[in-house]
Design an enzyme around this catalytic site. Structure first.
Site, mmCIF file in Angstrom:
data_model
loop_
_atom_site.group_PDB
_atom_site.id
_atom_site.type_symbol
_atom_site.label_atom_id
_atom_site.label_comp_id
_atom_site.label_asym_id
_atom_site.label_seq_id
_atom_site.Cartn_x
_atom_site.Cartn_y
_atom_site.Cartn_z
ATOM 1 N N THR A 1 0.824 -1.207 0.000
ATOM 2 C CA THR A 1 0.000 0.000 0.000
ATOM 3 C C THR A 1 0.861 1.262 0.000
ATOM 4 O OG1 THR A 1 -1.620 -1.217 1.273
ATOM 5 C CG2 THR A 1 -1.852 1.174 1.292
ATOM 6 N N GLY B 1 2.899 -3.185 8.221
ATOM 7 C CA GLY B 1 3.124 -3.483 9.640
ATOM 8 C C GLY B 1 4.581 -3.817 9.910
ATOM 9 N N GLU C 1 -6.186 -5.769 4.106
ATOM 10 C CA GLU C 1 -6.339 -6.939 3.236
ATOM 11 C C GLU C 1 -7.547 -6.795 2.315
ATOM 12 O OE1 GLU C 1 -4.074 -9.063 1.938
ATOM 13 O OE2 GLU C 1 -3.437 -8.860 4.014
#
Ligand SMILES: CCCCCCCCCCCCCCCC(=O)SCCNC(=O)CCNC(=O)[C@H](O)C(C)(C)COP(=O)(O)OP(=O)(O)OC[C@H]1O[C@@H](n2cnc3c(N)ncnc32)[C@H](O)[C@@H]1OP(=O)(O)O
Ligand SMILES: Cc1cc2nc3c(=O)[nH]c(=O)nc-3n(C[C@H](O)[C@H](O)[C@H](O)COP(=O)(O)OP(=O)(O)OC[C@H]3O[C@@H](n4cnc5c(N)ncnc54)[C@H](O)[C@@H]3O)c2cc1C
Length: 649
Positions: A141, A180, A425
């Site tokens: 992303t 993350g 997701e």
């Protein structure tokens, strides 16, 4: 257990089935329950005496999670825990409703490496990654695009002179944003970037990129990297950003299992697998459904139901004890459909994991026929179950009144973790539309006489035009109702004349209807297979309630075309209420069967022993704001107001 709240004790004495047998069913067998409990005991020895998460700052939460990560890895090694389930059981107690800063290493970095890397690449990186000598994340992303992957802007341009790729972030919106563990923890990432070679753009491809020095952990020259700041939740994980400034990596570090760039820059695609670089997203979506149940819905309804058995409020009959709030029909109507949903999502999650491994296995053998169905089903179910889990947790919180709003309830931590799954997701609306895209095509195929199988076989079946629901409420008649609704939605969602966007609200409903039908049929098949009569009865009641609640809530969808008659709908409402009374008797046992430790649930309201009030008081007293008795802030800001003569300022 000594000293259990008497109301909870009574609930447990009054049940009609063996909790242990149901726990075994949920685990997948007695031997699994035994093994899980063994691993959990090991985990509790190591992790039960931690500092209270609620009283830590964000930085402390991150540091504590990193410390726990190091201890959890050591424990797994010491106790020889290597199977994914065993590792999960230990981690679940180490990080209840949190994420480890290295979460993405196991969840996405390793699976992408092993699925997209060549044999040499796997041999080079996997041993290091398995020993945590490199820690990686999945960087896809960007600030400007998450959903529309083809809109990503990070480029990887091949330079045949040096046989390197040049990674570059050409715009502000091209900064990788959200991955993350990217901010501070990871020293590697699999970066998804647009591949340019010989002047042509070949779309998004995965690249193995070292981000930080092995020696100093400083970012390598050409890389600007950091944490994106506080979020709704997930405080323990450093979601990060990265900007590349003409950063060079060797040609060999493009993951080349499915497509290669040769030394001279020639691009070679060696697979017919459609969207091969999207594969790991299918994996995570498929797995998420189970975790939404086990980490979201099930603990939330455990808290709300145990607390509702302990809590007494209001006067029903003069001079009698105030009733347990669980005895109010309205409270049951809030909570029992959620309990039923927890079971439905859990069983669906188990099934989805099975299907994923089957199809993945087929893909490894070169058979990709079932991938589109898997993509559609996992996208739709991920969206439906994460939305369901989010609103159910909020409803559980509301059902616990004022104490539900305290962090002592455990709800804030559970909620912020679960609601993130509506976005990550694949944002839920977008995922429903992906599911619908497949359904429409499949429906059109069926209309042209194609025989379908798997989750969409109903589209080529004959569906009943009138419901067979009677006062028996057989599970088959309920499955049939959902099949009819799903079929009808696919039919009206697939008008070829209409534009996609103009039809998209209906299309999301069509996808939801399909996924609901799938969930009800999975639930029904689980109930049919239960051997123990008493367990079968209670799980069957939950299945009925799950279906009837959804029929009642979406009554229009079922009556609009006359499929369910008015009389049948009256029966539905009557049965729904009578199921509330049936389930009431076993409600506490049905949440006990999840077999959660208090340390995992993290809620004073949901304690197994029901000793809510004394523990709530102790917890409040331990709040850092209560020490010292008179705060420095009093001297600074209150004293000048309250006692101006004494103020030193
Ligand atoms: C839970 C409780 C707490 C837990 C507590 C601890 C755990 C804590 C864990 C944290 C873990 C966080 C982990 C987050 C990690 C990220 O979030 S990673 C980033 C994830 N990003 C996304 O999911 C992006 C979503 N977007 C997409 O997937 C795609 O862009 C879209 C929406 C599918 C559209 O893609 P597109 O290339 O424009 O494709 P499109 O033209 O729509 O379709 C082309 C064809 O490809 C097919 N296709 C599309 N995608 C696929 C696919 N994946 N596979 C196969 N075919 C596909 C389509 O069906 C279509 O087929 P045809 O109809 O042509 O036959
Ligand atoms: C906690 C968390 C962890 C994450 N971890 C990672 C990670 O590790 N790695 C990584 O790469 N990414 C990660 N992400 C990013 C995440 O995958 C994206 O945020 C997600 O895919 C949604 O994309 P977006 O932000 O672009 O949303 P947007 O697409 O901007 O969504 C905004 C709105 O637009 C609507 N919309 C967008 N497109 C359409 C369309 N075609 N049709 C109809 N409606 C549309 C959506 O429905 C939504 O309502 C994480 C995100 C979060 C919140």
């Amino acid at each position: 257990m000594a000293n259990v709240n008497p109301d909870l004790r009574k609930e447990r004495e009054n049940g009609t089935f063996s909790v242990e047998k149901l726990t075994n069913l949920l685990d997948g067998g007695k031997h699994v329950t035994d093994r899980r409990r063994h691993v959990e005991r090991l985990a509790l020895n190591e992790f039960s005496k931690g500092e209270d998460y609620n009283f830590m700052s964000r930085k402390e939460r991150y540091i504590s999670a990193l410390h726990k990560t190091e201890r959890a890895l050591r424990c797994c090694k010491e106790y020889g825990l290597t199977k994914p389930d065993e590792v999960y059981w230990l981690w679940q107690l180490a990080f209840p409703h949190e994420a480890s800063p290295i979460q993405l290493h196991g969840d996405m970095f390793l699976p992408t490496l092993t699925r997209q890397g060549t044999e040499e690449q796997v041999n080079k990186y996997l041993p290091l990654a398995e020993k945590y000598q490199i820690i990686g994340t999945y960087a896809q992303t960007e600030m400007g695009h998450g959903t529309f992957i083809r809109g990503l802007e990070t480029t990887a341009t091949y330079d045949p002179q040096t046989e390197e790729f040049i990674l570059h972030s050409p715009t502000l919106t091209s900064l990788k944003w959200w991955p993350g563990g990217l901010g501070k923890t990871s020293n590697y990432a699999i970066v998804m970037a647009l591949l340019y070679t010989n002047g042509k753009n070949y779309g998004m491809h995965p690249f193995m990129v070292q981000l930080r020095s092995h020696e100093t952990h400083e970012p390598l020259p050409g890389i600007t990297i950091g944490d994106i700041g506080p979020k709704f939740g997930f405080d323990t994980i450093d979601n990060g950003f990265v900007q590349f400034d003409h950063f060079r990596i060797p040609r060999e570090d493009m993951l080349m299992k499915y497509s290669q760039v040769l030394k001279d820059g020639t691009y070679v695609k060696s697979t017919k697998l459609k969207k091969s670089s999207y594969g790991v997203m299918v994996l995570v979506r498929s797995m998420l459904i189970y975790y939404l149940a086990i980490q979201g819905l099930a603990p939330a309804c455990t808290i709300a139901i145990r607390y509702s058995a302990v809590r007494r409020q209001s006067e029903q009959t003069k001079s009698q004890l105030e009733p347990q709030i669980l005895d109010y029909q309205t409270q049951q109507y809030k909570l029992f459909p959620i309990l039923a949903s927890a079971y439905a999502v859990l069983f669906t999650g188990v099934k989805m994991k099975e299907i994923y491994y089957e199809v993945d296995n087929e893909i490894q053998q070169g058979h990709t026929e079932r991938l589109p169905e898997l993509h559609a089903l996992s996208s739709g179910l991920k969206a439906l179950t994460s939305s369901m889990a989010s609103w159910c947790i909020e409803r559980c919180r509301l059902a616990c009144g004022g104490h539900g709003y305290s962090a002592a309830s455990g709800f804030p931590k559970i909620y912020v973790a679960v609601t993130a799954a509506c976005t990550y997701e694949g944002e839920n609306t977008v995922m429903l539309l992906q599911c619908a895209r497949y359904l429409i095509k499949t429906y059109q195929g069926a209309s042209n006489g194609k025989k379908l199988s798997g989750s969409v076989s109903y589209l080529s079946d004959k569906v009943n035009s009138r419901s067979t629901i009677t006062s028996e409420f057989s599970l088959k008649s309920l499955v049939d109702a959902f099949k009819h609704r799903a079929f009808r939605f696919q039919a009206c969602g697939s008008d070829p004349e209409d534009s996609w966007n103009r039809n998209s609200v209906v299309l999301t409903k069509a996808a939801e209807a399909h996924c609901y039908y799938y969930m009800v049929s999975v639930f029904e098949s689980v109930v049919e297979a239960v051997e123990d009569d008493a367990v079968k009865r209670v799980v069957g009641q939950l299945c009925q309630l799950f279906a009837l609640f959804a029929i009642h809530e979406n009554a229009g969808d079922f009556v609009q075309d006359g499929f369910i008659s008015n009389d049948q709908m009256e029966l539905v409402k009557w049965k729904e209420l009578s199921l509330l009374s049936d389930i009431r008797r076993n409600a506490v046992l049905l949440v006990d069967a999840f077999d959660f430790h208090d340390e995992f649930i993290g809620s004073i309201l949901g304690r197994f022993d029901g000793n809510v009030y004394a523990n709530l008081f102790e917890w409040a007293k331990s709040s850092p704001l209560n020490k010292p008795e008179v705060q420095e802030s009093y001297i600074k800001y209150l004293q000048p107001l309250l006692n101006p003569n004494k103020s030193k300022l």
